[in-house]
Design a protein around this motif. Structure first.
Motif, PDB file in Angstrom:
ATOM      1  N   LEU A   1      -4.403   2.340  11.154  1.00  9.05           N
ATOM      2  CA  LEU A   1      -3.040   1.826  11.103  1.00  9.05           C
ATOM      3  C   LEU A   1      -2.368   2.108   9.756  1.00  9.05           C
ATOM      4  O   LEU A   1      -1.235   2.584   9.697  1.00  9.05           O
ATOM      5  N   SER A   2      -3.088   1.853   8.663  1.00 13.38           N
ATOM      6  CA  SER A   2      -2.492   2.051   7.345  1.00 13.38           C
ATOM      7  C   SER A   2      -2.302   3.537   7.026  1.00 13.38           C
ATOM      8  O   SER A   2      -1.311   3.917   6.387  1.00 13.38           O
TER       9      SER A   2
ATOM     10  N   ALA B   1       0.734   4.583   9.024  1.00 10.64           N
ATOM     11  CA  ALA B   1       1.938   4.051   8.375  1.00 10.64           C
ATOM     12  C   ALA B   1       2.257   4.831   7.107  1.00 10.64           C
ATOM     13  O   ALA B   1       3.439   5.095   6.807  1.00 10.64           O
ATOM     14  N   ASN B   2       1.244   5.207   6.362  1.00  5.88           N
ATOM     15  CA  ASN B   2       1.446   5.971   5.134  1.00  5.88           C
ATOM     16  C   ASN B   2       2.093   7.328   5.438  1.00  5.88           C
ATOM     17  O   ASN B   2       3.005   7.759   4.734  1.00  5.88           O
ATOM     18  N   MET B   3       1.617   7.991   6.488  1.00  9.50           N
ATOM     19  CA  MET B   3       2.196   9.289   6.856  1.00  9.50           C
ATOM     20  C   MET B   3       3.645   9.136   7.309  1.00  9.50           C
ATOM     21  O   MET B   3       4.505   9.933   6.938  1.00  9.50           O
ATOM     22  N   VAL B   4       3.918   8.109   8.111  1.00  9.10           N
ATOM     23  CA  VAL B   4       5.284   7.901   8.605  1.00  9.10           C
ATOM     24  C   VAL B   4       6.229   7.573   7.454  1.00  9.10           C
ATOM     25  O   VAL B   4       7.320   8.132   7.347  1.00  9.10           O
TER      26      VAL B   4
ATOM     27  N   CYS C   1       0.833   1.098   1.344  1.00 12.80           N
ATOM     28  CA  CYS C   1       0.061   1.665   2.462  1.00 12.80           C
ATOM     29  C   CYS C   1      -1.133   2.470   1.944  1.00 12.80           C
ATOM     30  O   CYS C   1      -2.227   2.401   2.510  1.00 12.80           O
ATOM     31  N   GLY C   2      -0.926   3.218   0.884  1.00 11.08           N
ATOM     32  CA  GLY C   2      -2.027   3.991   0.300  1.00 11.08           C
ATOM     33  C   GLY C   2      -3.121   3.107  -0.264  1.00 11.08           C
ATOM     34  O   GLY C   2      -4.307   3.407  -0.135  1.00 11.08           O
ATOM     35  N   LEU C   3      -2.732   2.002  -0.893  1.00 16.74           N
ATOM     36  CA  LEU C   3      -3.736   1.079  -1.435  1.00 16.74           C
ATOM     37  C   LEU C   3      -4.549   0.414  -0.331  1.00 16.74           C
ATOM     38  O   LEU C   3      -5.763   0.239  -0.455  1.00 16.74           O
ATOM     39  N   VAL C   4      -3.877   0.039   0.755  1.00 12.31           N
ATOM     40  CA  VAL C   4      -4.600  -0.550   1.886  1.00 12.31           C
ATOM     41  C   VAL C   4      -5.559   0.471   2.488  1.00 12.31           C
ATOM     42  O   VAL C   4      -6.704   0.153   2.809  1.00 12.31           O
ATOM     43  N   THR C   5      -5.123   1.711   2.608  1.00  7.74           N
ATOM     44  CA  THR C   5      -5.985   2.770   3.131  1.00  7.74           C
ATOM     45  C   THR C   5      -7.210   2.968   2.237  1.00  7.74           C
ATOM     46  O   THR C   5      -8.344   3.052   2.720  1.00  7.74           O
ATOM     47  N   ALA C   6      -6.996   3.013   0.939  1.00  5.75           N
ATOM     48  CA  ALA C   6      -8.111   3.194   0.001  1.00  5.75           C
ATOM     49  C   ALA C   6      -9.058   1.997   0.042  1.00  5.75           C
ATOM     50  O   ALA C   6     -10.285   2.170  -0.001  1.00  5.75           O
ATOM     51  N   ALA C   7      -8.529   0.790   0.160  1.00  2.22           N
ATOM     52  CA  ALA C   7      -9.378  -0.405   0.231  1.00  2.22           C
ATOM     53  C   ALA C   7     -10.228  -0.390   1.497  1.00  2.22           C
ATOM     54  O   ALA C   7     -11.397  -0.792   1.471  1.00  2.22           O
ATOM     55  N   CYS C   8      -9.662   0.077   2.591  1.00  4.90           N
ATOM     56  CA  CYS C   8     -10.437   0.181   3.835  1.00  4.90           C
ATOM     57  C   CYS C   8     -11.576   1.183   3.697  1.00  4.90           C
ATOM     58  O   CYS C   8     -12.693   0.939   4.167  1.00  4.90           O
TER      59      CYS C   8
END
Length: 66
Positions: A8-9, A12-15, A29-36
């Motif tokens: 999802l993140s 969202a980051n790409m969009v 969005c990038g921080l959430v992606t990295a945390a995941c």
């Protein structure tokens, strides 16, 4: 749950990057992606520990009694 949040993140980051929204949203969005990603790596590492010595026939480690 981490996998779903990662997908999802990342989506969202790409969009957000494509439509040019405020940089803060893109950063969030990038921080959430990295945390995941970090969370998934930690879960994987905790689940695959090196096994210790095999227990002997009497329940303790090491060689069996003679």
């Amino acid at each position: 749950m981490l996998w779903a949040l990662l997908v999802l993140s990342a989506t969202a980051n790409m969009v957000v990057s494509g439509i040019g929204v405020a940089p803060g949203v893109n950063l969030a969005c990038g921080l959430v992606t990295a945390a995941c990603i970090v969370g998934l790596v930690l879960v994987r590492r905790r689940g695959h520990r090196e096994p210790g010595p095999a227990p002997g026939p009497y329940g303790g480690p090491g060689q069996p009694r003679r």
